[in-house]
Design a protein around this motif. Structure first.
Motif, PDB file in Angstrom:
ATOM      1  N   ALA A 146      48.112  49.225  38.808  1.00 53.08           N
ATOM      2  CA  ALA A 146      49.510  48.984  38.390  1.00 53.08           C
ATOM      3  C   ALA A 146      50.099  50.243  37.761  1.00 53.08           C
ATOM      4  CB  ALA A 146      49.568  47.809  37.418  1.00 53.08           C
ATOM      5  N   SER A 147      49.286  50.953  36.965  1.00 47.06           N
ATOM      6  CA  SER A 147      49.802  52.160  36.299  1.00 47.06           C
ATOM      7  C   SER A 147      50.129  53.256  37.316  1.00 47.06           C
ATOM      8  CB  SER A 147      48.801  52.672  35.253  1.00 47.06           C
ATOM      9  OG  SER A 147      47.717  53.317  35.926  1.00 47.06           O
ATOM     10  N   LEU A 148      49.525  53.166  38.495  1.00 46.19           N
ATOM     11  CA  LEU A 148      49.786  54.174  39.531  1.00 46.19           C
ATOM     12  C   LEU A 148      50.848  53.684  40.531  1.00 46.19           C
ATOM     13  CD1 LEU A 148      46.082  55.288  40.183  1.00 46.19           C
ATOM     14  CD2 LEU A 148      47.864  56.614  39.045  1.00 46.19           C
ATOM     15  N   GLY A 149      51.456  52.530  40.235  1.00 46.97           N
ATOM     16  CA  GLY A 149      52.501  52.010  41.129  1.00 46.97           C
ATOM     17  C   GLY A 149      51.935  51.359  42.379  1.00 46.97           C
ATOM     18  N   GLY A 150      50.708  50.821  42.291  1.00 41.93           N
ATOM     19  CA  GLY A 150      50.055  50.260  43.476  1.00 41.93           C
ATOM     20  C   GLY A 150      50.046  48.744  43.494  1.00 41.93           C
ATOM     21  N   SER A 151      49.250  48.184  44.416  1.00 41.78           N
ATOM     22  CA  SER A 151      49.167  46.735  44.606  1.00 41.78           C
ATOM     23  C   SER A 151      47.723  46.255  44.417  1.00 41.78           C
ATOM     24  CB  SER A 151      49.632  46.373  46.015  1.00 41.78           C
ATOM     25  OG  SER A 151      49.283  45.034  46.303  1.00 41.78           O
ATOM     26  N   PHE A 152      47.562  45.093  43.748  1.00 42.47           N
ATOM     27  CA  PHE A 152      46.208  44.537  43.554  1.00 42.47           C
ATOM     28  C   PHE A 152      45.767  43.736  44.779  1.00 42.47           C
ATOM     29  CE2 PHE A 152      49.097  41.277  42.100  1.00 42.47           C
ATOM     30  CZ  PHE A 152      48.567  40.139  42.681  1.00 42.47           C
ATOM     31  N   SER A 153      46.679  43.551  45.742  1.00 39.99           N
ATOM     32  CA  SER A 153      46.279  42.884  46.994  1.00 39.99           C
ATOM     33  C   SER A 153      47.024  43.544  48.146  1.00 39.99           C
ATOM     34  CB  SER A 153      46.578  41.386  46.943  1.00 39.99           C
ATOM     35  OG  SER A 153      46.057  40.798  48.125  1.00 39.99           O
ATOM     36  N   ALA A 154      46.389  44.519  48.741  1.00 38.80           N
ATOM     37  CA  ALA A 154      47.076  45.314  49.763  1.00 38.80           C
ATOM     38  C   ALA A 154      47.223  44.540  51.063  1.00 38.80           C
ATOM     39  CB  ALA A 154      46.303  46.603  50.013  1.00 38.80           C
ATOM     40  N   GLU A 155      46.153  43.837  51.488  1.00 35.49           N
ATOM     41  CA  GLU A 155      46.221  43.181  52.806  1.00 35.49           C
ATOM     42  C   GLU A 155      45.555  41.821  52.854  1.00 35.49           C
ATOM     43  OE1 GLU A 155      44.213  45.557  55.792  1.00 35.49           O
ATOM     44  OE2 GLU A 155      42.282  45.379  54.790  1.00 35.49           O
ATOM     45  N   GLN A 205      27.512  44.941  53.470  1.00 36.86           N
ATOM     46  CA  GLN A 205      27.620  44.599  52.035  1.00 36.86           C
ATOM     47  C   GLN A 205      27.206  43.160  51.781  1.00 36.86           C
ATOM     48  OE1 GLN A 205      31.596  45.791  50.408  1.00 36.86           O
ATOM     49  NE2 GLN A 205      30.265  46.383  48.715  1.00 36.86           N
ATOM     50  N   ARG A 206      27.491  42.289  52.746  1.00 31.73           N
ATOM     51  CA  ARG A 206      27.108  40.879  52.584  1.00 31.73           C
ATOM     52  C   ARG A 206      25.600  40.726  52.561  1.00 31.73           C
ATOM     53  NH1 ARG A 206      30.571  36.419  53.913  1.00 31.73           N
ATOM     54  NH2 ARG A 206      29.118  35.338  55.264  1.00 31.73           N
ATOM     55  N   VAL A 207      24.901  41.532  53.364  1.00 28.76           N
ATOM     56  CA  VAL A 207      23.437  41.434  53.401  1.00 28.76           C
ATOM     57  C   VAL A 207      22.860  41.768  52.026  1.00 28.76           C
ATOM     58  CG1 VAL A 207      21.323  42.349  54.454  1.00 28.76           C
ATOM     59  CG2 VAL A 207      23.369  42.061  55.853  1.00 28.76           C
ATOM     60  N   VAL A 208      23.477  42.741  51.355  1.00 34.39           N
ATOM     61  CA  VAL A 208      22.951  43.181  50.059  1.00 34.39           C
ATOM     62  C   VAL A 208      23.174  42.109  48.986  1.00 34.39           C
ATOM     63  CG1 VAL A 208      23.111  45.003  48.322  1.00 34.39           C
ATOM     64  CG2 VAL A 208      23.435  45.555  50.712  1.00 34.39           C
ATOM     65  N   GLY A 209      24.184  41.249  49.187  1.00 33.65           N
ATOM     66  CA  GLY A 209      24.415  40.188  48.210  1.00 33.65           C
ATOM     67  C   GLY A 209      25.878  40.091  47.829  1.00 33.65           C
ATOM     68  N   HIS A 210      26.133  39.463  46.704  1.00 37.00           N
ATOM     69  CA  HIS A 210      27.503  39.245  46.235  1.00 37.00           C
ATOM     70  C   HIS A 210      28.163  40.591  45.953  1.00 37.00           C
ATOM     71  CE1 HIS A 210      30.832  37.269  44.336  1.00 37.00           C
ATOM     72  NE2 HIS A 210      30.628  37.906  43.202  1.00 37.00           N
ATOM     73  N   SER A 211      29.455  40.685  46.313  1.00 34.20           N
ATOM     74  CA  SER A 211      30.138  41.926  45.928  1.00 34.20           C
ATOM     75  C   SER A 211      31.393  41.623  45.115  1.00 34.20           C
ATOM     76  CB  SER A 211      30.456  42.795  47.143  1.00 34.20           C
ATOM     77  OG  SER A 211      30.999  42.034  48.170  1.00 34.20           O
ATOM     78  N   LEU A 212      31.734  42.565  44.267  1.00 35.25           N
ATOM     79  CA  LEU A 212      32.964  42.466  43.487  1.00 35.25           C
ATOM     80  C   LEU A 212      34.004  43.274  44.260  1.00 35.25           C
ATOM     81  CD1 LEU A 212      31.513  43.138  39.884  1.00 35.25           C
ATOM     82  CD2 LEU A 212      31.509  41.022  41.224  1.00 35.25           C
ATOM     83  N   LYS A 213      35.011  42.556  44.805  1.00 32.94           N
ATOM     84  CA  LYS A 213      35.939  43.207  45.732  1.00 32.94           C
ATOM     85  C   LYS A 213      37.276  43.497  45.073  1.00 32.94           C
ATOM     86  CE  LYS A 213      34.460  41.155  50.171  1.00 32.94           C
ATOM     87  NZ  LYS A 213      34.556  42.163  51.205  1.00 32.94           N
ATOM     88  N   HIS A 214      37.839  44.638  45.404  1.00 35.55           N
ATOM     89  CA  HIS A 214      39.195  44.983  44.959  1.00 35.55           C
ATOM     90  C   HIS A 214      39.915  45.572  46.169  1.00 35.55           C
ATOM     91  CE1 HIS A 214      36.346  45.517  41.600  1.00 35.55           C
ATOM     92  NE2 HIS A 214      37.229  44.794  40.952  1.00 35.55           N
TER      93      HIS A 214
END
Ligand code: FAD
Ligand code: MLT
Ligand code: ZN
Length: 469
Positions: free
Chosen positions: A415-424, A335-344
């Motif tokens: 958040a609506s599914l009871g999850g985390s925006f930063s898992a690890e 993914q880095r080779v392809v360029g900037h990525s928007l990560k979640h």
């Protein structure tokens, strides 16, 4: 005496870098999102040096930014642009202090590379199970400070679950030495637990006593083609039951990620299955001489018969196994080779993953049309790297400008599914605003109070995890 001269007296001349070329690598994060400045980079050789440095910085009110292998994704190890902060590299604290094979523990200094810790355990036929794509360059201190996850959480838990004791230098220079290998110790608050995942904001981790496990004697690894993520979840349940819970890794890779790897990472070759929208990298391990290969073959044949899987290939030797792992672990590099990525880096309760993927994909397509989705990761833990790469020929600035709205929509969905925006990957400086938005007010207040009581002068990695001030 100027500050760098004073630091050289305190730590020895070899422990202080100040020439621009020498400090440059410490001033930019792995993703190149942040470029900082520094007074100097300090590299003490032992815990006494870290202690002297912190005591002095606390008196002088000079901020300290700890740095391990600098592979973190949230800018946590990068100083700000003021040029008034010090970088504290743990690189030289790199000794394995003790290995206790019969007690199933080892004590290592924070600057040991994760791969070095794994190797020290393997030398005495033990397993240290933490495993990340960055294990050749990240440090165990950084893993502890970020509570890293990786590819064996399903079986062994996060870094937090592998800690028996810690040695930590506090903001005033005092040393909290709690390196006991005790498995049972209910004497008051679990202070060491607070430092794990605190990203250098509460203390500097200088050493750790870690749990070991019996080394694996049997392993079976498969690449499985599946039609959709719901099948992954059903297959996970079946495999865990059929294998007596010997499933240690269960990773999801979409076809688009495999294509990127095959195209951009030299030496990779396509696994021998039919093409499918999704793939799983599944690994069973056991410390006994089990016939895991037969077990996995039978379980996968049953899954194919019942329509849960489309096809599968089981590695026949360690080279084939390494090749399959390379396909999975090279996804971030491709993914880095392809360029900037928007990560979640998200997690949701595992049953909600299919719903998240459907709704999240729709958001990605509508809110970031210049991007394409590369959603992969540790599906066995409910953790996906729901990343977007840029389509060739689209405008860089237009793609980057999509980030805030897309991030908001994805994180609200999580958040609506009871999850985390930063898992690890933690908070660092990248996700301070997200923590403020999604953490319950009472939790945020408690975190601020904890920070203040550990670091009243605010010298430890200010502005990371929590806003400075
Ligand atoms: P750094 O990046 O140097 O620092 C991270 C944070 O910890 C900073 O806030 C820093 O100030 C603090 N810190 C570092 N050392 C100390 C210390 N001794 N005491 C106190 N604070 C300290 N992460 C995962 O969780 N799972 C993955 O699967 C994963 N895969 C990755 C794959 C690749 C290819 C890459 C590049 C990264 C990956 N990461 C993953 C992210 C990263 O490797 C982890 O967050 C790792 O734990 C960071 O370790 P580090 O030594 O590089 O820490
Ligand atoms: C991984 O699991 O490969 C990393 O945590 C994700 C990433 O590098 O983006
Ligand atoms: Zn990951």
């Amino acid at each position: 005496m100027d500050i760098t001269a004073r630091l050289r007296v305190l730590l020895g001349p070899e422990a202080v870098l100040s020439a621009p070329d020498d400090v440059a690598p410490y001033l930019v994060d792995h993703r190149r999102l942040y470029q900082g400045k520094t007074l100097a980079v300090c590299q003490p050789a032992d815990v006494a040096g870290v202690s002297r440095l912190l005591a002095w910085c606390n008196e002088a009110r000079i901020a300290v930014v700890p740095q391990g292998g600098n592979t973190g994704y949230c800018g946590g190890a990068t100083p700000d642009e003021s040029g008034q902060q010090l970088v504290l590299s743990l690189r030289r604290l790199n000794k394995v202090r003790a290995v206790d094979a019969s007690g199933f523990s080892l004590t290592v200094e924070a600057g040991c590379l994760l791969a070095q810790v794994q190797a020290a355990a393997a030398e005495v036929q033990r397993l240290f199970p933490l495993s990340l794509g960055s294990e050749g360059s990240c440090q165990i201190g950084g893993n502890l400070a970020t509570n890293a996850g990786g590819t064996s959480v399903l079986r062994y838990g996060m870094t937090r679950d592998l800690v028996l004791g810690l040695e930590v230098v506090l903001a005033d220079g005092s040393v909290l030495s709690s390196l006991s290998p005790l498995r049972k110790d209910n004497t008051g608050y679990d202070l060491k637990g607070l430092f794990v995942g605190s990203e250098g904001t509460l203390g500097i981790i200088t050493a750790a006593c870690l749990k070991l496990f019996p080394a694996d004697r049997s392993v079976a690894t498969a690449w499985v083609a599946i039609a959709d993520p719901q099948d992954a979840i059903s297959l996970l349940g079946r495999l865990r039951a059929a294998s007596g819970d010997r499933c240690s890794s269960f990773e999801l890779v979409p076809q688009v990620a495999l294509d990127l790897v095959l195209q951009h990472v030299p030496g990779t070759r396509s696994p021998d299955t039919v093409a499918a929208p999704w793939y799983l990298l599944v690994e069973l391990t056991s410390p006994a001489d089990d016939d895991l290969e037969t077990l996995l073959n039978e379980a996968l044949a049953a899954a194919i018969d019942s329509g849960l899987a489309l096809d599968a290939v089981v590695a026949q030797n360690s080279t084939q196994r390494d090749n399959l792992w390379r396909l999975r672990e090279s996804v971030p590099a491709a993914q880095r080779v392809v360029g900037h990525s928007l990560k979640h880096d998200i997690s949701v309760p595992i049953a909600a993953l299919p719903q998240f993927i459907t709704a999240g994909s729709h958001l990605a397509h509508t809110l970031a049309p210049e991007g394409f989705l590369v959603g992969y990761g540790h599906v066995g833990d409910g953790n996906l790297h729901f990343n977007l790469s840029q389509r060739p020929g689209t405008d860089n600035a237009a793609f980057a400008a999509r980030e805030p709205a897309l991030k908001r929509a994805i994180h609200d969905l999580v958040a609506s599914l009871g999850g985390s925006f930063s898992a690890e990957h933690g908070i660092g400086q990248l996700k301070v605003g997200e923590l403020e938005r999604y953490a319950p007010a009472a939790e945020l207040l408690l975190m601020q109070r904890i920070k203040h009581s550990f670091d009243p002068n605010g010298i430890l990695n200010p502005g990371k995890v929590l806003r400075a001030g």
